[in-house]
Scaffold this active site. Structure first.
Site, PDB file in Angstrom:
ATOM      1  N   ASP A   1      11.474  57.664  -9.848  1.00 16.06           N
ATOM      2  CA  ASP A   1      10.080  57.246  -9.239  1.00 16.06           C
ATOM      3  C   ASP A   1      10.218  55.781  -9.051  1.00 16.06           C
ATOM      4  O   ASP A   1      10.801  54.865  -9.587  1.00 16.06           O
ATOM      5  CB  ASP A   1       8.931  57.477 -10.153  1.00 16.06           C
ATOM      6  CG  ASP A   1       8.778  59.117 -10.473  1.00 16.06           C
ATOM      7  OD1 ASP A   1       9.265  59.831  -9.676  1.00 16.06           O
ATOM      8  OD2 ASP A   1       8.406  59.656 -11.538  1.00 16.06           O
TER       9      ASP A   1
HETATM   10  N1  URA Z   1      11.304  61.918 -14.621  1.00 17.85           N
HETATM   11  C1  URA Z   1      10.209  61.330 -14.052  1.00 17.85           C
HETATM   12  O1  URA Z   1       9.133  61.699 -14.313  1.00 17.85           O
HETATM   13  N2  URA Z   1      10.347  60.399 -13.379  1.00 17.85           N
HETATM   14  C2  URA Z   1      11.523  59.527 -13.045  1.00 17.85           C
HETATM   15  O2  URA Z   1      11.828  58.769 -12.149  1.00 17.85           O
HETATM   16  C3  URA Z   1      12.762  60.201 -13.422  1.00 17.85           C
HETATM   17  C4  URA Z   1      12.502  61.473 -14.153  1.00 17.85           C
END
Ligand code: URA
Length: 236
Positions: free
Chosen positions: A102
């Site tokens: 993310d």
């Molecule tokens: N899980 C998440 O919620 N965000 C990420 O960036 C990676 C795994």
């Protein structure tokens, strides 16, 4: 392959520039001056351009400590992209991120232009565990471990069994998951009634970010070494 293909794939030079350099006598193959762009060479040959040694390289593998604020993509309208962090040296390889983190997540992200490798790392079938460090808004409890271990059913997918480790401060945890679905760690934590307020991926298989690594750090790695660390075959 042709000499101009060898050089254009292994450097940032255009075919036009390569042609000009060959004509100017600035290109050598295994010590002998090259005469034509069509000259046949193979992957073991060593070229020299303006005195600089060039080994054939079709694929590159980069290990990035992703900073928050970058999107795991090669193009985006709102945010800077992780591929920009690869810099000029790798610009002509057309690297892309292996899976995604993310925009607000930090940590270990691989960049490559090798589609087969990217697929093998991201595939849930390969059972490659990804390890995350998370800070939660409320303390994790022992009973949450069973929730993660049982796997979790969501509307769009079923998460395979995951591991939860609680640190000395129970607001801090390590979570290991086999897939990499959209917001997976955040959604799994939410199922246990917790909100993730900070997230960093620290390892993929046994490939861990170096202890002293800072956000934005990046280094090139050998495919064989990466595959061994991650726990996948290198002949993919
Ligand atoms: N899980 C998440 O919620 N965000 C990420 O960036 C990676 C795994």
């Amino acid at each position: 392959m042709r000499l101009d293909k060898f050089l254009s794939e292994s450097t940032s030079l255009s075919r036009k520039e390569i042609k000009r350099l060959i004509k100017a006598g600035e290109v050598f193959v295994n010590g002998a001056a090259a005469s034509r762009p069509e000259q046949q060479v193979n992957e073991q040959d060593i070229a020299e351009v303006r005195g600089e040694r060039i080994e054939y390289k079709r694929y590159v593998y980069l290990v990035l400590n992703k900073p928050a604020g970058y999107v795991s993509a090669s193009e985006d309208k709102r945010y800077p992209c992780v591929t920009e962090l690869a810099g000029e040296k790798y610009a002509h390889y057309g690297v892309f991120p292996v899976g995604r983190l993310d925009v607000d997540t930090e940590g270990l992200l691989l960049l490559t232009n090798d589609g087969g490798f990217a697929h093998a790392v991201a595939s849930p079938k390969k059972n490659v565990y990804k390890r995350y460090f998370a800070r939660l808004d409320t303390p994790a409890e022992e009973k949450d471990k069973a929730l993660f271990e049982a796997g979790m059913k969501f509307k769009d997918f079923t998460a395979m069994p995951a591991r939860l480790e609680i640190c000395a401060d129970p607001r801090e945890v390590f979570i290991e998951i086999a897939e990499g679905k959209y917001h997976q760690v955040k959604r799994m934590a939410e199922r246990a009634g917790k909100k993730v307020i900070y997230l960093k991926r620290v390892a993929i298989g046994s490939l861990a970010l170096p202890e002293d690594s800072a956000p934005g750090d990046i280094f090139e790695a050998e495919k064989g070494w990466l595959c061994e660390k991650i726990g996948i075959r290198s002949d993919i």
